[in-house]
Design an enzyme around this catalytic site. Structure first.
Site, PDB file in Angstrom:
ATOM      1  N   HIS A  38      46.472  40.998   1.066  1.00 52.41           N
ATOM      2  CA  HIS A  38      47.898  40.683   1.132  1.00 52.41           C
ATOM      3  C   HIS A  38      48.706  41.816   1.746  1.00 52.41           C
ATOM      4  O   HIS A  38      48.328  42.988   1.664  1.00 52.41           O
ATOM      5  CB  HIS A  38      48.436  40.404  -0.273  1.00 52.41           C
ATOM      6  CG  HIS A  38      48.350  38.972  -0.673  1.00 52.41           C
ATOM      7  ND1 HIS A  38      49.443  38.237  -1.071  1.00 52.41           N
ATOM      8  CD2 HIS A  38      47.292  38.134  -0.738  1.00 52.41           C
ATOM      9  CE1 HIS A  38      49.069  37.013  -1.362  1.00 52.41           C
ATOM     10  NE2 HIS A  38      47.764  36.922  -1.170  1.00 52.41           N
ATOM     11  N   GLU A 107      48.927  32.692   4.847  1.00 54.30           N
ATOM     12  CA  GLU A 107      50.200  32.333   4.224  1.00 54.30           C
ATOM     13  C   GLU A 107      51.334  33.057   4.948  1.00 54.30           C
ATOM     14  O   GLU A 107      51.199  34.215   5.337  1.00 54.30           O
ATOM     15  CB  GLU A 107      50.230  32.742   2.739  1.00 54.30           C
ATOM     16  CG  GLU A 107      49.192  32.067   1.881  1.00 54.30           C
ATOM     17  CD  GLU A 107      48.019  32.999   1.596  1.00 54.30           C
ATOM     18  OE1 GLU A 107      48.125  34.219   1.845  1.00 54.30           O
ATOM     19  OE2 GLU A 107      46.977  32.473   1.152  1.00 54.30           O
TER      20      GLU A 107
END
Length: 323
Positions: A38, A107
């Site tokens: 992330h 994402e």
């Protein structure tokens, strides 16, 4: 026999702590480990997002047995696929063959930082297909030149290659991604215990290949504290990937989940210290046909107590019930 894994969740702990946690996970007997990749945490309360590939390099040197895996890396926006191939080859060498490269369509939360916009799911899957083809070609050696619809590669070559390329996994959430995974992946990855995903993966060429799931849990001897922590840090989980892949910022997730209650979270995530509750959280993945399930213990500060409890209670209970 289902294999039980441990998650180094980069959104909830710093890099040194993540390595310490996976070293401990190896010692207590987890079968494998996975690592998120992330740039942002899901919610501000999680508080972390170190560079996963540096963590993997350190973890490869600090451990000796436990397999490592990205869960998952997006090779199409923040990273060029040629760079992902180089990183994967290096971690496979550092870990002496213990690495698997998990890939996904990404994402918006993490990929928006490079300013390339966020296209439709169809375009994201087309980019992922092209990226996987480039990564595979580079991991098999030789010079690669390619001018595709989404990526250009000009005379690229990996100079440090492992004897065996790392297996490639692809994350799935529907028919389109299952087709992609069945055709191109060595294993499938999912966060929902849906038999339909396994069936679609097998129908498109994935029969007999590993199927890796993931489930969040929140151990604490005080169940109310566990529920509060899960609500504070993980209430986004129930939004589903059609929502989770689109929101661009932790504040967006906070707003989207403002009406989620602790009771809602407690109904969806195993909380407390009853091992049977945790067994029942894993069981749907086993029933759906998954061969491996990685646990996510919620809360960076709660890892050591969870790992101690896993050694004494949880892992024996899971293997007794599910093997």
């Amino acid at each position: 026999m289902v294999r039980i894994g441990y998650t180094m969740m980069t959104e909830q702990a710093g890099p040194r702590e993540l390595v310490q946690h996976v070293v401990r996970a190896e010692k207590v007997g987890f079968d494998f480990s996975v690592t998120s990749d992330h740039y942002f945490p899901w919610l501000r309360s999680q508080g972390h997002a170190p560079y996963a590939w540096s963590v993997l390099g350190a973890a490869a040197q600090a451990t000796s047995r436990i397999p490592l895996m990205t869960y998952v890396t997006c090779p199409t926006f923040r990273y060029h696929p040629a760079v992902v191939a180089q990183k994967a080859a290096t971690v496979q060498l550092l870990s002496e063959g213990r690495f698997r490269l998990g890939l996904g369509a990404g994402e918006n939360l993490n990929e928006h930082v490079v300013g390339g916009g966020w296209p439709s799911a169809d375009v994201r899957h087309a980019r992922l297909r092209e990226a996987v083809e480039i990564i595979r070609a580079l991991l098999h050696g030789g010079h690669v030149t390619r001018h595709g619809e989404h990526f250009d590669v000009e005379s690229a070559k990996l100079w440090d290659l492992p004897d065996q390329p790392p297996p490639l996994g692809i994350a799935v959430s529907g028919e389109q991604s299952c087709e992609l995974a069945g055709q191109l992946a060595d294993l499938v990855i999912a966060t929902e215990p849906k038999a339909g995903l396994v069936e679609a993966f097998e129908r498109h060429g994935g029969h007999g290949k590993p199927r890796v799931g993931q489930v969040p849990v929140c151990y604490d001897t005080d169940r109310d504290a566990a529920v509060a922590r899960a609500h504070d840090q993980f209430r986004w989980f129930g939004c589903g990937w059609k929502v989770n892949s689109e929101l661009p910022h932790p504040d967006s997730f906070a707003q989207a989940t403002q009406f989620v209650t602790p009771e809602d979270v407690a109904g969806a995530i195993a909380c407390g210290d009853d091992p049977e509750v945790f067994v029942e959280a894993v069981r749907p993945f086993v029933d759906a046909g998954f061969t491996e399930v990685a646990l996510v213990q919620i809360g960076g500060e709660a890892q050591e107590p969870f790992l101690d409890w896993s050694a004494k209670t949880l892992l024996p209970a899971l293997h007794d019930a599910l093997d």
